[in-house]
Scaffold this motif. Structure first.
Motif, PDB file in Angstrom:
ATOM      1  N   VAL A  57     -35.981  -3.446  68.124  1.00 40.59           N
ATOM      2  CA  VAL A  57     -35.766  -3.679  69.539  1.00 40.59           C
ATOM      3  C   VAL A  57     -37.126  -3.126  70.535  1.00 40.59           C
ATOM      4  O   VAL A  57     -37.453  -3.496  71.304  1.00 40.59           O
ATOM      5  CB  VAL A  57     -34.703  -2.718  69.780  1.00 40.59           C
ATOM      6  CG1 VAL A  57     -34.428  -2.505  71.311  1.00 40.59           C
ATOM      7  CG2 VAL A  57     -33.338  -3.392  69.372  1.00 40.59           C
ATOM      8  N   LEU A  58     -37.507  -1.871  69.784  1.00 39.44           N
ATOM      9  CA  LEU A  58     -38.573  -1.301  70.459  1.00 39.44           C
ATOM     10  C   LEU A  58     -39.904  -2.050  70.443  1.00 39.44           C
ATOM     11  O   LEU A  58     -40.551  -2.108  71.504  1.00 39.44           O
ATOM     12  CB  LEU A  58     -39.110   0.258  69.838  1.00 39.44           C
ATOM     13  CG  LEU A  58     -37.797   1.169  70.337  1.00 39.44           C
ATOM     14  CD1 LEU A  58     -38.087   2.564  69.258  1.00 39.44           C
ATOM     15  CD2 LEU A  58     -37.708   1.551  71.538  1.00 39.44           C
ATOM     16  N   LEU A  59     -40.081  -2.735  69.356  1.00 38.99           N
ATOM     17  CA  LEU A  59     -41.324  -3.441  69.356  1.00 38.99           C
ATOM     18  C   LEU A  59     -41.375  -4.712  70.002  1.00 38.99           C
ATOM     19  O   LEU A  59     -42.480  -5.146  70.744  1.00 38.99           O
ATOM     20  CB  LEU A  59     -41.532  -3.943  67.635  1.00 38.99           C
ATOM     21  CG  LEU A  59     -42.151  -2.928  66.615  1.00 38.99           C
ATOM     22  CD1 LEU A  59     -42.079  -3.332  65.298  1.00 38.99           C
ATOM     23  CD2 LEU A  59     -43.828  -3.005  67.156  1.00 38.99           C
ATOM     24  N   TYR A  60     -40.265  -5.309  70.078  1.00 35.47           N
ATOM     25  CA  TYR A  60     -40.183  -6.575  71.037  1.00 35.47           C
ATOM     26  C   TYR A  60     -39.604  -6.449  72.364  1.00 35.47           C
ATOM     27  O   TYR A  60     -39.517  -7.250  73.162  1.00 35.47           O
ATOM     28  CB  TYR A  60     -39.104  -7.506  70.464  1.00 35.47           C
ATOM     29  CG  TYR A  60     -39.704  -8.102  68.898  1.00 35.47           C
ATOM     30  CD1 TYR A  60     -40.637  -8.888  68.731  1.00 35.47           C
ATOM     31  CD2 TYR A  60     -39.149  -7.502  67.779  1.00 35.47           C
ATOM     32  CE1 TYR A  60     -41.250  -9.562  67.748  1.00 35.47           C
ATOM     33  CE2 TYR A  60     -39.809  -8.187  66.415  1.00 35.47           C
ATOM     34  CZ  TYR A  60     -40.845  -9.032  66.577  1.00 35.47           C
ATOM     35  OH  TYR A  60     -41.479  -9.432  65.395  1.00 35.47           O
TER      36      TYR A  60
ATOM     37  N   THR B  69     -40.789   8.177  69.262  1.00 32.37           N
ATOM     38  CA  THR B  69     -41.412   6.964  69.971  1.00 32.37           C
ATOM     39  C   THR B  69     -41.859   7.418  71.263  1.00 32.37           C
ATOM     40  O   THR B  69     -43.328   7.091  71.635  1.00 32.37           O
ATOM     41  CB  THR B  69     -40.388   5.419  70.236  1.00 32.37           C
ATOM     42  OG1 THR B  69     -40.083   5.313  68.879  1.00 32.37           O
ATOM     43  CG2 THR B  69     -41.417   4.561  70.707  1.00 32.37           C
ATOM     44  N   ALA B  70     -41.334   7.792  72.014  1.00 30.88           N
ATOM     45  CA  ALA B  70     -41.676   8.439  73.506  1.00 30.88           C
ATOM     46  C   ALA B  70     -42.943   9.178  73.187  1.00 30.88           C
ATOM     47  O   ALA B  70     -43.916   9.295  74.126  1.00 30.88           O
ATOM     48  CB  ALA B  70     -40.580   8.995  74.367  1.00 30.88           C
ATOM     49  N   ALA B  71     -42.713  10.476  72.416  1.00 29.42           N
ATOM     50  CA  ALA B  71     -43.901  11.519  72.418  1.00 29.42           C
ATOM     51  C   ALA B  71     -45.046  10.681  71.640  1.00 29.42           C
ATOM     52  O   ALA B  71     -46.288  11.110  72.272  1.00 29.42           O
ATOM     53  CB  ALA B  71     -43.437  12.334  71.288  1.00 29.42           C
ATOM     54  N   MET B  72     -44.932   9.811  70.663  1.00 31.81           N
ATOM     55  CA  MET B  72     -46.145   9.011  70.018  1.00 31.81           C
ATOM     56  C   MET B  72     -46.809   8.234  71.104  1.00 31.81           C
ATOM     57  O   MET B  72     -48.091   8.041  71.167  1.00 31.81           O
ATOM     58  CB  MET B  72     -45.782   8.389  68.816  1.00 31.81           C
ATOM     59  CG  MET B  72     -45.457   9.223  67.495  1.00 31.81           C
ATOM     60  SD  MET B  72     -46.774  10.307  67.030  1.00 31.81           S
ATOM     61  CE  MET B  72     -48.221   9.035  66.446  1.00 31.81           C
TER      62      MET B  72
END
Length: 320
Positions: free
Chosen positions: A135-138, A73-76
């Motif tokens: 969690v990441l999306l929200y 997620t961090a890289a993208m």
């Protein structure tokens, strides 16, 4: 695994429900906003809580999956933000571009696909990744969607912590750690399962309703770039994240590692459409909601080919 098998088990149900939403939007002029609110505040939290509390993966595997998803997620996010700015996007379209390039459809697409390709282990990993993506999306996702709304970053973060899913995940982790998860057959768990299962068709209906008013031709060029990032670059980044995690903490479960790569390479998540609808604002030209809807549609259709090739590569051991 044949193309027809993947289409029948993972893509056809998604397309079928979305078509119903499309027909509702086209002929009944249904408003998707109330459905967005219900999903964000009720259905999605129930889905993640139930999935997280009932997962049977070992602690070491869970840690490895968390690390790999975080690295990916961090890289993208960094790549999508950079390419979006180079392409000339500004807020709020830039936020929509980042969302559709980064966040995959690990739930209503990824869970059945992982189950079909890798069996029970695939489904368990898919449930965990779906919880992490929730969690990441929200949190990160809401901030990215809302940052072009004209409010301050602090106000955007207050909106993040006003979403119940963040607290629901913390509660579910605590309940599991303490060993006080209610029995599966209990009224509470059955209610959570009922609400969580309802979120999948509702999300797809929202997708169809939004697609009913999409000007695909007007959004084709930026959609093409975002779709390439999601379907072509994401599998490579996911493979790198899994290999890096294996080198740092060790994955221990080769099947789980392959499932993570597969899930992170699925088409753009339907939830990105919900977040943009709930937290972003429209602008002149290409509207963020239409752009996200078109990208979800294009990546879902194109994934018939890309996911088939990826499953073949993973099952043969070519990537992980």
């Amino acid at each position: 695994m044949s193309l027809l098998g993947i289409f029948a088990s993972a893509i056809l149900p998604v397309v079928g429900v979305a078509v119903l939403g499309f027909l509702l939007g086209r002929f009944e002029n249904v408003d998707a906003d109330p459905l967005n609110t219900i999903t964000v505040y009720v259905l999605a939290p129930a889905l993640v809580v139930h999935s997280l509390t009932t997962s049977e993966l070992a602690g070491g595997t869970i840690l490895s999956v968390v690390a790999a998803v975080g690295l990916f997620t961090a890289a993208m996010l960094a790549v999508a933000e950079g390419i979006g700015r180079l392409w000339g996007h500004t807020e709020p379209l830039l936020g929509a571009f980042v969302l559709v390039s980064v966040f995959p459809n690990t739930g209503n697409y990824g869970i059945p696909l992982a189950d079909f390709a890798f069996g029970p282990t695939g489904r368990s990993v898919a449930v965990l990744v779906t919880a992490l993506q929730g969690v990441l999306l929200y949190t990160v996702g809401i901030y990215v969607a809302a940052r072009g709304s004209g409010s301050s970053p602090l106000a955007d973060m207050r909106r993040v912590f006003g979403v119940p899913l963040v607290y629901a995940v913390v509660l579910a982790l605590a309940v599991r750690w303490l060993g006080v998860v209610p029995p599966t057959e209990s009224t509470l768990m059955q209610t959570l399962a009922l609400l969580g299962n309802a979120s999948i068709p509702v999300m797809l209906l929202i997708l169809g309703i939004q697609l009913s008013s999409v000007d695909v031709a007007g959004t084709l060029r930026p959609v093409g770039v975002a779709s390439a990032l999601k379907l072509l670059l994401a599998p490579l980044v996911a493979t790198g994240a899994v290999l890096a995690t294996d080198g740092l903490v060790g994955f221990g479960n080769g099947t789980a590692a392959r499932v993570v790569v597969l899930l992170l390479a699925t088409p753009t998540g339907v939830t990105t459409l919900i977040l943009v609808g709930a937290f972003s604002v429209d602008e002149a030209g290409v509207e963020p909601g239409e752009f996200v809807s078109a990208t979800v549609f294009v990546t879902t259709v194109a994934s018939v080919l890309t996911v088939t090739l990826l499953v073949a590569a993973l099952q043969s051991g070519l990537l992980v």
